[in-house]
Design a protein around this motif. Structure first.
Motif, PDB file in Angstrom:
ATOM      1  N   LEU A 212       0.760  -1.237   0.089  1.00 49.91           N
ATOM      2  CA  LEU A 212       0.120   0.040  -0.080  1.00 49.91           C
ATOM      3  C   LEU A 212       0.805   1.113  -0.137  1.00 49.91           C
ATOM      4  O   LEU A 212       0.320   2.484   0.008  1.00 49.91           O
ATOM      5  CB  LEU A 212      -0.972  -0.012   1.275  1.00 49.91           C
ATOM      6  CG  LEU A 212      -2.112  -1.087   1.326  1.00 49.91           C
ATOM      7  CD1 LEU A 212      -2.779  -0.874   2.366  1.00 49.91           C
ATOM      8  CD2 LEU A 212      -2.667  -1.317   0.013  1.00 49.91           C
ATOM      9  N   GLU A 258     -12.949  -2.044  -3.188  1.00 55.06           N
ATOM     10  CA  GLU A 258     -13.744  -0.799  -2.990  1.00 55.06           C
ATOM     11  C   GLU A 258     -13.200   0.396  -3.567  1.00 55.06           C
ATOM     12  O   GLU A 258     -13.847   1.215  -3.716  1.00 55.06           O
ATOM     13  CB  GLU A 258     -14.594  -0.860  -1.759  1.00 55.06           C
ATOM     14  CG  GLU A 258     -13.194  -0.692  -0.582  1.00 55.06           C
ATOM     15  CD  GLU A 258     -13.813  -0.851   0.780  1.00 55.06           C
ATOM     16  OE1 GLU A 258     -14.778  -0.310   1.034  1.00 55.06           O
ATOM     17  OE2 GLU A 258     -12.965  -1.890   1.607  1.00 55.06           O
ATOM     18  N   TYR A 259     -11.935   0.539  -3.649  1.00 50.11           N
ATOM     19  CA  TYR A 259     -11.087   1.588  -3.834  1.00 50.11           C
ATOM     20  C   TYR A 259     -10.893   1.878  -5.069  1.00 50.11           C
ATOM     21  O   TYR A 259     -10.245   2.810  -5.473  1.00 50.11           O
ATOM     22  CB  TYR A 259     -10.040   1.869  -2.679  1.00 50.11           C
ATOM     23  CG  TYR A 259     -10.179   1.757  -1.207  1.00 50.11           C
ATOM     24  CD1 TYR A 259     -10.235   0.707  -0.641  1.00 50.11           C
ATOM     25  CD2 TYR A 259     -10.673   2.941  -0.706  1.00 50.11           C
ATOM     26  CE1 TYR A 259     -10.276   0.561   0.870  1.00 50.11           C
ATOM     27  CE2 TYR A 259     -11.044   2.830   0.525  1.00 50.11           C
ATOM     28  CZ  TYR A 259     -10.420   1.629   1.480  1.00 50.11           C
ATOM     29  OH  TYR A 259     -11.104   1.501   2.472  1.00 50.11           O
TER      30      TYR A 259
ATOM     31  N   LYS B 197     -15.986   2.805   6.418  1.00 53.30           N
ATOM     32  CA  LYS B 197     -14.610   2.690   5.407  1.00 53.30           C
ATOM     33  C   LYS B 197     -13.723   3.496   5.322  1.00 53.30           C
ATOM     34  O   LYS B 197     -14.091   4.877   5.598  1.00 53.30           O
ATOM     35  CB  LYS B 197     -15.544   2.448   3.940  1.00 53.30           C
ATOM     36  CG  LYS B 197     -16.377   1.379   3.769  1.00 53.30           C
ATOM     37  CD  LYS B 197     -16.904   1.293   2.273  1.00 53.30           C
ATOM     38  CE  LYS B 197     -17.901   0.373   2.081  1.00 53.30           C
ATOM     39  NZ  LYS B 197     -18.763   0.453   0.848  1.00 53.30           N
ATOM     40  N   LEU B 198     -12.650   3.117   5.043  1.00 51.82           N
ATOM     41  CA  LEU B 198     -11.439   4.369   4.878  1.00 51.82           C
ATOM     42  C   LEU B 198     -11.759   5.017   3.747  1.00 51.82           C
ATOM     43  O   LEU B 198     -12.318   4.540   2.740  1.00 51.82           O
ATOM     44  CB  LEU B 198     -10.258   3.597   5.239  1.00 51.82           C
ATOM     45  CG  LEU B 198     -10.082   2.798   6.074  1.00 51.82           C
ATOM     46  CD1 LEU B 198      -8.542   1.967   5.890  1.00 51.82           C
ATOM     47  CD2 LEU B 198      -9.816   3.575   7.416  1.00 51.82           C
ATOM     48  N   LYS B 200      -9.164   6.197   1.697  1.00 53.21           N
ATOM     49  CA  LYS B 200      -8.312   5.708   1.003  1.00 53.21           C
ATOM     50  C   LYS B 200      -7.726   4.560   1.239  1.00 53.21           C
ATOM     51  O   LYS B 200      -7.685   4.071   2.549  1.00 53.21           O
ATOM     52  CB  LYS B 200      -7.156   6.754   0.607  1.00 53.21           C
ATOM     53  CG  LYS B 200      -7.397   8.008  -0.120  1.00 53.21           C
ATOM     54  CD  LYS B 200      -6.224   8.888  -0.041  1.00 53.21           C
ATOM     55  CE  LYS B 200      -5.640   9.471   1.386  1.00 53.21           C
ATOM     56  NZ  LYS B 200      -4.422  10.220   1.008  1.00 53.21           N
ATOM     57  N   ARG B 201      -7.322   3.693   0.185  1.00 58.00           N
ATOM     58  CA  ARG B 201      -6.878   2.125   0.779  1.00 58.00           C
ATOM     59  C   ARG B 201      -5.615   2.419   1.484  1.00 58.00           C
ATOM     60  O   ARG B 201      -5.334   1.942   2.450  1.00 58.00           O
ATOM     61  CB  ARG B 201      -6.445   1.691  -0.759  1.00 58.00           C
ATOM     62  CG  ARG B 201      -5.989   0.176  -0.539  1.00 58.00           C
ATOM     63  CD  ARG B 201      -5.677  -0.437  -1.906  1.00 58.00           C
ATOM     64  NE  ARG B 201      -6.510  -0.620  -2.742  1.00 58.00           N
ATOM     65  CZ  ARG B 201      -6.538  -0.217  -4.002  1.00 58.00           C
ATOM     66  NH1 ARG B 201      -5.509   0.479  -4.535  1.00 58.00           N
ATOM     67  NH2 ARG B 201      -7.346  -0.202  -4.849  1.00 58.00           N
ATOM     68  N   GLN B 204      -5.230   2.497   5.441  1.00 54.75           N
ATOM     69  CA  GLN B 204      -4.898   1.127   6.256  1.00 54.75           C
ATOM     70  C   GLN B 204      -3.602   1.159   7.217  1.00 54.75           C
ATOM     71  O   GLN B 204      -3.517   0.770   7.997  1.00 54.75           O
ATOM     72  CB  GLN B 204      -4.949  -0.032   5.481  1.00 54.75           C
ATOM     73  CG  GLN B 204      -6.392  -0.064   4.825  1.00 54.75           C
ATOM     74  CD  GLN B 204      -6.116  -1.367   3.846  1.00 54.75           C
ATOM     75  OE1 GLN B 204      -5.531  -2.454   4.144  1.00 54.75           O
ATOM     76  NE2 GLN B 204      -6.890  -1.272   2.578  1.00 54.75           N
ATOM     77  N   LEU B 205      -2.511   1.974   6.487  1.00 53.16           N
ATOM     78  CA  LEU B 205      -1.166   1.970   6.935  1.00 53.16           C
ATOM     79  C   LEU B 205      -1.075   2.970   8.121  1.00 53.16           C
ATOM     80  O   LEU B 205      -0.526   2.769   9.051  1.00 53.16           O
ATOM     81  CB  LEU B 205      -0.081   2.653   5.945  1.00 53.16           C
ATOM     82  CG  LEU B 205      -0.145   1.449   4.561  1.00 53.16           C
ATOM     83  CD1 LEU B 205       1.044   2.201   3.769  1.00 53.16           C
ATOM     84  CD2 LEU B 205       0.499   0.431   5.078  1.00 53.16           C
TER      85      LEU B 205
END
Lengths: 541, 293
Positions: A212, A258-259, B197-198, B200-201, B204-205
């Motif tokens: 990521l 989803e992103y 939900k976040l 942006k992906r 998560q970090l």
């Protein structure tokens, strides 16, 4: 078997790992120093104007053009450079050599950043195409370089434009640089769909690595193999490059979550058609939902059970590591790079790989994070995939690369007091126009250091099918030999090649007398090896 | 649901500050986990912050609704320094501004013709480890004067505000207030409000350790309980002020109209512990108090 043998040889020889790549020195091109002095004193206001332009996020436009986004790492580095320079001002001292370097670097970033905003670097209009066509045919009988006497044993010092890498073998330099940039590639890659690309002509999407943090460009088409070879050859010669990797069938899993900008293969096809006029369908291998059986064999798919994925017959992943921030082009007016012999000499490197797209936009000034918020500047040669046999179709406005039959066996010819360098390029930045015999000779000497094992490894990395790989190997070896012969360079690493190589499979001639006869395994290679229909004609599909 | 009534919004986040008058009766909140109405607080660390606020002689930034400070944050024997410009939450006509500058270790200040790292100068001020704290304060002031046109984000923002006419030209910034805060931080979750939900992906970090380990739990809110003491830096006035505040910040990306948990939680805490809403920054509260004294 041969591939395994070569791999073992490479491992046994090993790569010597050393400290970070040194920054080297930029040197004062075009008297940059004068711009920042007034009455023999540093012009603090001028320095700050430059630095604020590079870092102030409230300034988003320049002459009506949108400026690129300023990444945090870049801002941090500019602040570091500025503070290093200002120290001299506030302490009442002359600029030290290091501070002078910081000033050159700051000014370089300023020019590159400005150039990145200019429209012409983002779009190709009709006049650009005309200019490219003119340049392509301008030197169709070859560029003539006058031979001059007295070749000295020149030693070039490291700089952001070139590194000697004396302790890293040419074949290992690509991976060595990749390690510095924290690029990690695996035999099978799982990547997450982000968004459709919006630049260049090669169809591509931006994807995220599973960490990521890092990203990749996922590409299809005729540059998949050529970019890999072009980049590895340039890095073997001492230049910094982008890092593309070629993958064959089902080696890359693209997962839609989803992103993702698009959430299915169908949506992806539509977007690629809209953006690039590209039909993805011939390149697709499989599409479905990630299930338990898949996650058993590919562990990195485990987190994505239940999500859509697709794989491809072939594709390329080009690294966009978080450690590297791209600023703008480095071959610019305003920086008199014709004084840089290694940049002038890159002309012969482009010729060696038959690179056609030598426009300034394919040069990139970048910052590479060394760790602990310290950065070094690096000049990257990008987009080296428009090479290794190029066909240009002026009527259709189309071009195709990676056409092995279009790649000549020779690059150079020595005639009288001149060397004729045969290559077609769509642009001739000033350094290339100014390249002289000495410049080309030095880089030709670097080409000599690419031995048989190095060339084999480079060709292997491209993942061509066997007949193509063999033919390319022999042609590249022949081209290398023609360069060395033309410059009268003793070949201490001779590579055997056969201009009349022939390859038969199942009683069918695939290659005969140095010519590829069939569109080998066309089903798995939709872009085709022989047809000249390129990306703008959808590779004939 | 409209979040007004004390809630401040900036960068799509909602924040609420509550004044804590009785610290002793409030502290037990952080020893329990179940708060009520399904809310759970996970207290995970206590930090020490040292702040040094800067302003002009006539408190121009305060009057304009801004605060400018150096901050040293200490966590697990690590010090992190920042330089921040902030606006008051309810500044009419101006979007909430919060501009940070990190990497202060590259800067130096001049103390009696010797150059020392800016961060060491801040240490000397915060720790009072030198007999010449006043020299360090002067060094900081001189640094502000030298660097006001330099490429530092808070100064760039101030210059932009000057150009836009939001504030008058800023002259001669100097240290005016010093403070130390003990901050207890907690995550707030509630099983009734999962499924967020976040944005942006890559967010998560940035998730805290607790939420990486409990992926099905939604990070609803973050709270900070600050116990702070401030000292005015004036040659004739060294008044001290104590401020205790509890701040709640939304973290989940639910639409604004769905953020009813913010209201429920804040009402629960405020009513149980007799907390009242606080609209002003600590800086404004202290300077207002000094001006009225």
């Amino acid at each position: 078997m041969f591939k395994i043998f070569l791999l073992i040889i490479s491992i046994l020889n090993g790569v010597t790992l050393h400290a970070q790549i040194s920054r080297g020195s930029i040197a004062d091109y075009g008297n940059v120093i004068d711009l920042y002095y007034v009455n023999d004193s540093l012009n603090l206001a001028k320095i700050r104007t430059t630095a604020n332009f590079l870092t102030d996020k409230s300034c988003n436009f320049l002459n009506g053009n949108k400026l690129p986004k300023r990444k945090k790492a870049f801002i941090r580095h500019v602040q570091f450079l500025t503070e290093a320079i200002e120290e001299s001002y506030f302490k009442g001292k002359d600029l030290s050599p290091f501070q002078r370097e910081c000033l050159y670097e700051l000014h370089f970033y300023y020019l590159a950043f400005r150039a990145a905003s200019v429209r012409k670097f983002n779009r190709v209009n009709f006049f650009d195409k005309l200019r490219m066509l003119y340049n392509t045919y301008k030197h169709c009988s070859g560029r003539k370089v006058k031979i001059t006497d007295g070749i000295e044993q020149v030693i070039h010092s490291d700089s952001p434009f070139w590194h000697s890498f004396t302790e890293v073998r040419p074949v290992d330099r690509f991976d060595y640089i990749a390690k510095q940039k924290k690029i990690k590639v695996h035999k099978k890659m799982v990547v997450l769909m982000d968004k459709i690309g919006n630049d260049g002509s090669a169809p591509k999407v931006r994807v995220s690595d599973l960490d990521l943090d890092n990203e990749w460009n996922l590409k299809w088409g005729d540059e998949v193999h050529t970019d890999v070879v072009g980049s590895r050859i340039f890095s073997a010669l001492g230049y910094d490059v982008d890092h593309p990797y070629a993958f064959l069938k089902d080696q890359v899993y693209l997962v839609f979550d989803e992103y993702s900008e698009v959430k299915s293969l169908e949506a992806l096809k539509v977007k690629l058609k809209d953006q690039y006029g590209f039909n993805l369908e011939p390149f697709v291998s499989s599409y479905g939902v990630v299930n338990v059986e898949m996650t058993d064999s590919i562990q990195s798919l485990r987190s994505f059970e239940g999500l859509f994925y697709c794989t491809f017959k072939k594709c390329a992943l080009e690294a966009r590591p978080d450690r590297v921030k791209r600023i703008g082009p480095f071959m610019l007016e305003g920086i008199k790079l014709e004084e840089n012999a290694l940049l002038r000499g890159a002309l012969i490197a482009h010729a060696f790989i038959d690179n056609w797209d030598t426009r300034t936009r394919n040069t990139l000034l970048s910052t590479v994070h060394k760790g602990k918020h310290r950065y070094r500047v690096s000049a990257v040669f990008s987009d080296l995939g428009t090479s290794l046999g190029v066909s240009v179709s002026p009527i259709n406005g189309d071009f195709k690369v990676g056409l092995v039959n279009q790649l000549a066996w020779d690059v150079c010819e020595r005639k009288g007091n001149k060397i004729r360098v045969m290559s077609r390029m769509n642009a001739e930045p000033i350094p290339y126009k100014q390249a002289d015999y000495h410049d080309l000779f030095f880089v030709a000497k670097q080409i000599e250091k690419i031995d048989s094992i190095a060339l084999r490894n480079i060709v292997l990395a491209a993942n061509w099918p066997y007949p193509l790989a063999e033919l390319y190997f022999h042609k590249l070896a022949a081209r290398r030999a023609s360069i060395l012969q033309s410059f009268l360079i003793e070949d201490e690493n001779p590579i055997y090649f056969n201009r009349h190589i022939s390859i038969k499979e199942n009683n069918e001639w695939i290659v005969k007398d140095g010519v590829l006869l069939v569109n080998y395994n066309g089903e798995d290679h939709p872009e085709g090896w022989i047809s000249k229909k390129g990306r703008f004609r959808n590779y004939g599909h | 649901m409209t979040l007004t009534n004390g809630w401040m919004q900036s960068n799509n986040e909602h924040q609420l500050k509550l004044k804590v008058k009785d610290v002793q009766s409030f502290e037990p909140l952080f020893h329990s986990i179940q708060i009520g109405e399904g809310f759970k607080m996970i207290t995970y660390d206590t930090l020490v912050y040292n702040d040094l606020y800067l302003d002009t002689e006539d408190f121009q930034l305060y009057k304009s609704g801004f605060s400018l400070r150096f901050r040293r944050k200490e966590l697990n024997d690590n010090s992190v320094y920042s330089f921040q410009l902030k606006s008051e939450a309810n500044l009419f006509g101006v979007e909430r501004i919060e501009v940070d500058q990190f990497d202060l270790d590259i800067y130096e200040i001049e103390i009696e013709q010797q150059w020392v790292k800016l961060v060491h100068g801040l240490d000397a001020i915060f720790d009072e480890s030198s007999e010449n704290v006043n020299d360090f304060l002067k060094g900081i002031a001189q640094w502000c004067s030298n660097k006001y046109e330099a490429p530092l984000a808070p100064f760039q923002k101030l210059r932009e505000l000057e150009e836009r006419g939001v504030i008058d030209k800023v002259f001669k910034l100097k240290p005016v207030l010093k403070g130390i805060s003990f901050r207890t931080r907690s995550h707030v979750v509630n099983n009734r409000y999962n499924g967020c939900k976040l944005d942006k992906r890559s967010d998560q970090l940035k998730q805290p350790k607790y939420f990486k380990e409990h992926k099905d739990v939604c990070w609803l809110m973050e709270t900070s309980f600050d116990r702070s003491i401030f000292e005015v830096l004036h040659k004739d006035n060294h008044m001290e002020f104590e401020i205790n505040e509890f701040e709640i910040e939304n973290k989940a990306s639910f639409p604004v109209e769905d953020r009813v948990y913010l209201y429920n939680f804040s009402t629960l805490i405020a009513s149980r512990y007799g907390l009242v809403k606080e609209h002003y920054s600590k800086y404004k509260q202290v300077i207002s108090a000094t001006q009225s004294n």
